[in-house]
Design an enzyme around this catalytic site. Structure first.
Site, PDB file in Angstrom:
ATOM      1  N   LYS A  13     -11.720  -8.759  -2.976  1.00  0.00           N
ATOM      2  CA  LYS A  13     -10.890  -9.581  -3.874  1.00  0.00           C
ATOM      3  C   LYS A  13     -10.115 -10.658  -3.099  1.00  0.00           C
ATOM      4  CE  LYS A  13      -8.402  -6.135  -5.488  1.00  0.00           C
ATOM      5  NZ  LYS A  13      -8.944  -4.992  -4.721  1.00  0.00           N
ATOM      6  N   ARG A  87      -1.835  -2.919 -11.089  1.00  0.00           N
ATOM      7  CA  ARG A  87      -2.584  -1.763 -10.599  1.00  0.00           C
ATOM      8  C   ARG A  87      -2.323  -0.534 -11.448  1.00  0.00           C
ATOM      9  NH1 ARG A  87      -3.079  -3.775  -5.020  1.00  0.00           N
ATOM     10  NH2 ARG A  87      -4.232  -2.387  -3.691  1.00  0.00           N
ATOM     11  N   ARG A 122     -12.314  -3.739   8.730  1.00  0.00           N
ATOM     12  CA  ARG A 122     -11.521  -4.950   8.439  1.00  0.00           C
ATOM     13  C   ARG A 122     -10.472  -5.215   9.520  1.00  0.00           C
ATOM     14  NH1 ARG A 122      -8.757  -5.620   2.689  1.00  0.00           N
ATOM     15  NH2 ARG A 122      -7.587  -3.764   3.280  1.00  0.00           N
ATOM     16  N   ARG A 155      -4.939  -2.785   9.718  1.00  0.00           N
ATOM     17  CA  ARG A 155      -3.837  -2.295   8.888  1.00  0.00           C
ATOM     18  C   ARG A 155      -3.734  -0.769   8.968  1.00  0.00           C
ATOM     19  NH1 ARG A 155      -4.880  -5.336   3.206  1.00  0.00           N
ATOM     20  NH2 ARG A 155      -4.283  -3.261   2.494  1.00  0.00           N
ATOM     21  N   ARG A 166      -6.348   5.758  -1.099  1.00  0.00           N
ATOM     22  CA  ARG A 166      -6.356   4.531  -1.917  1.00  0.00           C
ATOM     23  C   ARG A 166      -7.494   4.568  -2.941  1.00  0.00           C
ATOM     24  NH1 ARG A 166      -6.817   0.373   2.622  1.00  0.00           N
ATOM     25  NH2 ARG A 166      -6.505  -1.290   1.111  1.00  0.00           N
TER      26      ARG A 166
HETATM   27  P1  AMP Z   1      -3.663  -4.401  -0.939  1.00  0.00           P
HETATM   28  O1  AMP Z   1      -3.385  -5.357   0.171  1.00  0.00           O
HETATM   29  O2  AMP Z   1      -3.798  -5.061  -2.267  1.00  0.00           O
HETATM   30  O3  AMP Z   1      -4.802  -3.460  -0.633  1.00  0.00           O
HETATM   31  O4  AMP Z   1      -2.355  -3.466  -1.074  1.00  0.00           O
HETATM   32  C1  AMP Z   1      -1.914  -2.675   0.009  1.00  0.00           C
HETATM   33  C2  AMP Z   1      -0.916  -1.647  -0.476  1.00  0.00           C
HETATM   34  O5  AMP Z   1       0.221  -2.294  -1.048  1.00  0.00           O
HETATM   35  C3  AMP Z   1      -1.409  -0.734  -1.592  1.00  0.00           C
HETATM   36  O6  AMP Z   1      -2.170   0.375  -1.091  1.00  0.00           O
HETATM   37  C4  AMP Z   1      -0.091  -0.280  -2.213  1.00  0.00           C
HETATM   38  O7  AMP Z   1       0.586   0.664  -1.402  1.00  0.00           O
HETATM   39  C5  AMP Z   1       0.718  -1.577  -2.168  1.00  0.00           C
HETATM   40  N1  AMP Z   1       0.500  -2.399  -3.378  1.00  0.00           N
HETATM   41  C6  AMP Z   1      -0.085  -3.630  -3.457  1.00  0.00           C
HETATM   42  N2  AMP Z   1      -0.116  -4.081  -4.716  1.00  0.00           N
HETATM   43  C7  AMP Z   1       0.471  -3.111  -5.465  1.00  0.00           C
HETATM   44  C8  AMP Z   1       0.715  -2.962  -6.850  1.00  0.00           C
HETATM   45  N3  AMP Z   1       0.372  -3.913  -7.736  1.00  0.00           N
HETATM   46  N4  AMP Z   1       1.331  -1.822  -7.259  1.00  0.00           N
HETATM   47  C9  AMP Z   1       1.710  -0.856  -6.403  1.00  0.00           C
HETATM   48  N5  AMP Z   1       1.469  -0.921  -5.079  1.00  0.00           N
HETATM   49  C10 AMP Z   1       0.859  -2.031  -4.605  1.00  0.00           C
END
Ligand code: AMP
Length: 213
Positions: A13, A87, A122, A155, A166
């Site tokens: 994404k 989410r 990644r 990360r 996740r």
């Molecule tokens: P991402 O970079 O989108 O994979 O997000 C990394 C982490 O940030 C996720 O595993 C969550 O812990 C947190 N996170 C990101 N977006 C959200 C969201 N919309 N709601 C809750 N936690 C989020």
């Protein structure tokens, strides 16, 4: 036009959003990036979010919704791509209650093996956030960003235990949003793996946004 990118972690994404935003002058809002910046800057939200993120759990809705609303209050005439938000159903409902109109929702489908391979390889640039992959999108020089020369890092939540968590969180909470947006009649699907290349995915998304699919 405001667009939501839905899909499991590792579906691409963020990578696709960056390419589409460059092309269409839209603005990518990644709640993951906003939260990581908040953690790095040790803001009150960052301090609360850190442990959830490291373990692969979702950050509580209220924190993320406040962060998103603040970011979206800065206007942008070409619209936003929301990458990683909503989410949960509660986040989608909060978005609906706000005055932000969502025009399209693109759901990126990827097989489990694909997302695990992508997440575990990644690497991200500490300085500019550019995304690489050890095998699929390697930088020209090991561990150095091609774009800005920043250092690449893995990360914490791309470690195996957090990846597993996740994916469970995605299945249990986020995948429900596909039906939620199907009901509103604004959802489209893109299959990102198998025979499809990144370029194919970008063209497909582009067609959806132009109303040609
Ligand atoms: P991402 O970079 O989108 O994979 O997000 C990394 C982490 O940030 C996720 O595993 C969550 O812990 C947190 N996170 C990101 N977006 C959200 C969201 N919309 N709601 C809750 N936690 C989020």
């Amino acid at each position: 036009m405001n667009v939501i990118f839905l899909g499991p972690p590792g579906a691409g994404k963020g990578t696709i959003a960056k390419l589409i935003c460059d092309r269409m002058q839209m603005v990518q809002i990644s709640t993951g990036d906003l939260l990581r910046a908040a953690v790095q800057d040790r803001t009150p939200i960052g301090l609360k979010a850190k442990s959830y993120m490291e373990s692969g759990a979702l950050v509580p809705d209220k924190l993320v919704i406040d962060l998103l609303k603040e970011r979206m209050s800065q206007s942008n005439s070409h619209g936003y791509i929301l990458d990683g938000f909503p989410r949960t159903i509660a986040q989608a409902e909060a978005l609906e209650k706000s005055r932000i109109k969502i025009d399209k929702v693109i759901n990126f489908n990827a097989q489990r093996d694909t997302v695990i391979q992508r997440l575990s390889g990644r690497r991200t640039c500490k300085q500019c956030g550019a995304i690489y992959h050890l095998v699929n999108i390697p930088p020209q020089k090991e561990n150095v960003c091609d774009k800005c020369g920043g250092a690449l890092f893995q990360r914490d939540d791309d470690q195996p235990a957090a990846i597993e968590k996740r994916l469970v969180v995605y299945r249990q909470q986020t995948a429900l949003l596909i039906a939620y947006y199907q009901k509103l009649g604004i959802e489209s699907d893109v299959q990102v793996d198998g025979k499809y290349t990144l370029q194919d995915n970008v063209e497909h998304v582009n067609k959806i946004l132009m109303g040609r699919v």
